[in-house]
Scaffold this motif. Sequence first.
Motif, PDB file in Angstrom:
ATOM      1  N   HIS A  11      17.878  -8.374  12.626  1.00 21.25           N
ATOM      2  CA  HIS A  11      17.321  -7.026  12.522  1.00 21.25           C
ATOM      3  C   HIS A  11      17.276  -6.597  11.058  1.00 21.25           C
ATOM      4  O   HIS A  11      18.214  -6.863  10.295  1.00 21.25           O
ATOM      5  N   LEU A  12      16.164  -5.969  10.670  1.00 19.01           N
ATOM      6  CA  LEU A  12      16.125  -5.355   9.356  1.00 19.01           C
ATOM      7  C   LEU A  12      15.566  -3.937   9.473  1.00 19.01           C
ATOM      8  O   LEU A  12      14.883  -3.605  10.457  1.00 19.01           O
ATOM      9  N   SER A  13      15.939  -3.143   8.491  1.00 21.30           N
ATOM     10  CA  SER A  13      15.481  -1.755   8.507  1.00 21.30           C
ATOM     11  C   SER A  13      15.113  -1.321   7.095  1.00 21.30           C
ATOM     12  O   SER A  13      15.673  -1.830   6.117  1.00 21.30           O
ATOM     13  N   LEU A  14      14.191  -0.402   7.026  1.00 19.33           N
ATOM     14  CA  LEU A  14      13.766   0.200   5.757  1.00 19.33           C
ATOM     15  C   LEU A  14      14.159   1.667   5.784  1.00 19.33           C
ATOM     16  O   LEU A  14      13.778   2.388   6.714  1.00 19.33           O
ATOM     17  N   HIS A  15      14.942   2.081   4.782  1.00 22.75           N
ATOM     18  CA  HIS A  15      15.354   3.471   4.666  1.00 22.75           C
ATOM     19  C   HIS A  15      14.598   4.113   3.512  1.00 22.75           C
ATOM     20  O   HIS A  15      14.557   3.534   2.404  1.00 22.75           O
ATOM     21  N   ILE A  16      14.051   5.272   3.754  1.00 21.27           N
ATOM     22  CA  ILE A  16      13.355   6.024   2.711  1.00 21.27           C
ATOM     23  C   ILE A  16      14.072   7.368   2.569  1.00 21.27           C
ATOM     24  O   ILE A  16      14.134   8.157   3.504  1.00 21.27           O
ATOM     25  N   VAL A  17      14.667   7.567   1.372  1.00 16.32           N
ATOM     26  CA  VAL A  17      15.421   8.800   1.143  1.00 16.32           C
ATOM     27  C   VAL A  17      15.163   9.330  -0.273  1.00 16.32           C
ATOM     28  O   VAL A  17      15.392   8.574  -1.223  1.00 16.32           O
ATOM     29  N   PRO A  18      14.763  10.589  -0.465  1.00 13.86           N
ATOM     30  CA  PRO A  18      14.291  11.485   0.584  1.00 13.86           C
ATOM     31  C   PRO A  18      12.833  11.194   0.923  1.00 13.86           C
ATOM     32  O   PRO A  18      12.066  10.725   0.074  1.00 13.86           O
ATOM     33  N   SER A  19      12.453  11.466   2.131  1.00 10.06           N
ATOM     34  CA  SER A  19      11.070  11.230   2.547  1.00 10.06           C
ATOM     35  C   SER A  19      10.149  12.293   1.943  1.00 10.06           C
ATOM     36  O   SER A  19      10.523  13.461   1.809  1.00 10.06           O
ATOM     37  N   GLN A  20       8.931  11.859   1.605  1.00 11.54           N
ATOM     38  CA  GLN A  20       7.944  12.756   1.014  1.00 11.54           C
ATOM     39  C   GLN A  20       6.645  12.669   1.817  1.00 11.54           C
ATOM     40  O   GLN A  20       6.355  11.622   2.415  1.00 11.54           O
ATOM     41  N   PRO A  21       5.844  13.726   1.826  1.00  9.19           N
ATOM     42  CA  PRO A  21       4.581  13.672   2.580  1.00  9.19           C
ATOM     43  C   PRO A  21       3.692  12.486   2.169  1.00  9.19           C
ATOM     44  O   PRO A  21       2.991  11.925   3.000  1.00  9.19           O
TER      45      PRO A  21
ATOM     46  N   GLU B 128      10.094  16.440   5.686  1.00  8.70           N
ATOM     47  CA  GLU B 128      10.217  16.192   4.247  1.00  8.70           C
ATOM     48  C   GLU B 128      11.649  16.391   3.782  1.00  8.70           C
ATOM     49  O   GLU B 128      12.320  17.346   4.189  1.00  8.70           O
ATOM     50  N   GLY B 129      12.132  15.465   2.943  1.00 11.36           N
ATOM     51  CA  GLY B 129      13.480  15.573   2.408  1.00 11.36           C
ATOM     52  C   GLY B 129      14.527  14.830   3.218  1.00 11.36           C
ATOM     53  O   GLY B 129      15.610  14.532   2.705  1.00 11.36           O
ATOM     54  N   ARG B 130      14.183  14.532   4.480  1.00 11.79           N
ATOM     55  CA  ARG B 130      15.133  13.819   5.335  1.00 11.79           C
ATOM     56  C   ARG B 130      14.961  12.316   5.159  1.00 11.79           C
ATOM     57  O   ARG B 130      14.087  11.844   4.461  1.00 11.79           O
ATOM     58  N   ILE B 131      15.814  11.556   5.854  1.00 11.19           N
ATOM     59  CA  ILE B 131      15.744  10.099   5.788  1.00 11.19           C
ATOM     60  C   ILE B 131      14.772   9.569   6.844  1.00 11.19           C
ATOM     61  O   ILE B 131      14.731  10.065   7.962  1.00 11.19           O
ATOM     62  N   SER B 132      13.972   8.581   6.449  1.00  9.58           N
ATOM     63  CA  SER B 132      13.127   7.832   7.403  1.00  9.58           C
ATOM     64  C   SER B 132      13.754   6.456   7.560  1.00  9.58           C
ATOM     65  O   SER B 132      14.085   5.812   6.565  1.00  9.58           O
ATOM     66  N   ILE B 133      13.896   6.022   8.799  1.00 11.68           N
ATOM     67  CA  ILE B 133      14.433   4.683   9.068  1.00 11.68           C
ATOM     68  C   ILE B 133      13.443   3.942   9.948  1.00 11.68           C
ATOM     69  O   ILE B 133      13.155   4.346  11.072  1.00 11.68           O
ATOM     70  N   LEU B 134      12.906   2.861   9.389  1.00 11.72           N
ATOM     71  CA  LEU B 134      11.944   2.033  10.113  1.00 11.72           C
ATOM     72  C   LEU B 134      12.614   0.704  10.452  1.00 11.72           C
ATOM     73  O   LEU B 134      13.282   0.114   9.607  1.00 11.72           O
TER      74      LEU B 134
ATOM     75  N   LEU C 166       5.841  -3.370  -0.782  1.00 11.45           N
ATOM     76  CA  LEU C 166       6.785  -2.299  -1.099  1.00 11.45           C
ATOM     77  C   LEU C 166       8.112  -2.858  -1.605  1.00 11.45           C
ATOM     78  O   LEU C 166       8.544  -2.572  -2.706  1.00 11.45           O
ATOM     79  N   ILE C 167       8.753  -3.681  -0.813  1.00 10.89           N
ATOM     80  CA  ILE C 167      10.085  -4.177  -1.139  1.00 10.89           C
ATOM     81  C   ILE C 167      10.357  -5.412  -0.289  1.00 10.89           C
ATOM     82  O   ILE C 167       9.783  -5.554   0.801  1.00 10.89           O
ATOM     83  N   SER C 168      11.220  -6.301  -0.791  1.00 13.82           N
ATOM     84  CA  SER C 168      11.569  -7.496  -0.030  1.00 13.82           C
ATOM     85  C   SER C 168      13.073  -7.721  -0.089  1.00 13.82           C
ATOM     86  O   SER C 168      13.783  -7.094  -0.867  1.00 13.82           O
ATOM     87  N   ILE C 169      13.527  -8.629   0.762  1.00 15.07           N
ATOM     88  CA  ILE C 169      14.936  -9.019   0.756  1.00 15.07           C
ATOM     89  C   ILE C 169      15.032 -10.490   1.116  1.00 15.07           C
ATOM     90  O   ILE C 169      14.337 -10.965   2.025  1.00 15.07           O
ATOM     91  N   SER C 170      15.870 -11.196   0.391  1.00 13.97           N
ATOM     92  CA  SER C 170      16.134 -12.588   0.703  1.00 13.97           C
ATOM     93  C   SER C 170      17.103 -12.667   1.884  1.00 13.97           C
ATOM     94  O   SER C 170      17.934 -11.789   2.078  1.00 13.97           O
TER      95      SER C 170
ATOM     96  N   THR D 120      15.329   1.415   0.481  1.00  9.44           N
ATOM     97  CA  THR D 120      16.390   0.428   0.649  1.00  9.44           C
ATOM     98  C   THR D 120      16.116  -0.369   1.910  1.00  9.44           C
ATOM     99  O   THR D 120      15.807   0.217   2.958  1.00  9.44           O
ATOM    100  N   VAL D 121      16.222  -1.668   1.802  1.00 14.16           N
ATOM    101  CA  VAL D 121      16.076  -2.513   2.985  1.00 14.16           C
ATOM    102  C   VAL D 121      17.430  -3.128   3.292  1.00 14.16           C
ATOM    103  O   VAL D 121      18.143  -3.608   2.406  1.00 14.16           O
ATOM    104  N   PHE D 122      17.793  -3.083   4.575  1.00 17.17           N
ATOM    105  CA  PHE D 122      19.037  -3.655   5.064  1.00 17.17           C
ATOM    106  C   PHE D 122      18.713  -4.810   6.002  1.00 17.17           C
ATOM    107  O   PHE D 122      17.804  -4.704   6.831  1.00 17.17           O
ATOM    108  N   LEU D 123      19.479  -5.881   5.874  1.00 20.62           N
ATOM    109  CA  LEU D 123      19.282  -7.050   6.724  1.00 20.62           C
ATOM    110  C   LEU D 123      20.566  -7.365   7.473  1.00 20.62           C
ATOM    111  O   LEU D 123      21.614  -7.543   6.856  1.00 20.62           O
TER     112      LEU D 123
END
Lengths: 107, 113
Positions: free
Chosen positions: A72-82, A15-21, A47-51, A63-66
């Motif tokens: 490759h794309l990634s989803l960042h969740i900051v801060p992570s919660q239970p 909890e509180g850290r970053i999740s990167i999927l 949840l979220i999209s990106i063009s 945040t989604v990065f492309l």
Amino acid sequence: DQQVKQNSPSLSVQEGRISILNCDYTNSMFDYFLWYKKYPAEGPTFLISISSIKDKNEDGRFTVFLNKSAKHLSLHIVPSQPGDSAVYFCAADELTFGQGTILTVHP
Amino acid sequence: DAGITQSPRHKVTETGTPVTLRCHQTENHRYMYWYRQDPGHGLRLIHYSYGVKDTDKGEVSDGYSVSRSKTEDFLLTLESATSSQTSVYFCAISDGSSGYGYTFGSGTRLTVV
């Protein structure tokens, strides 16, 4: 042949850290990429999209990065919660889904 | 989920019997989809509809048929159920806008014994 792949079946984060999927794709013609979250016994929720013409999209803690060159794309969740503990699916053009990644956020 | 319901929520059936799953929406969306979810495969598209009586096949359509006689209802039929069709089935709806995602139903857990 799977056009969208999520190679990590699971991810565990404090909890509180970053999740990167992460998600990889093979078809450079995809226009949109999306992330869905799914809780047990429920349907996926958007949840979220990106063009494909953008490289970043942010919505609150998500945040989604492309990276088009790497497909490759990634989803960042900051801060992570239970409450973020769920299965996360990436999708391309809303028709093709990855296998999903189980995220567990520990208190 | 608001605006979309699936029935039944759970069903156990025997091999070789026909089974029909129902998806009902109140959003008046043009597009409706049937997916199945299996471990290691994520969500795979079975069939979809882009209007009344207009349907097309998805990635895993063998053994399945669909019908859409009204905007609000999309039926998925397993003509002769097999054990490989044991899965969780999800219906989804969309107004066709790109990048806004689909709205999914809560799913039907089907077990073929």
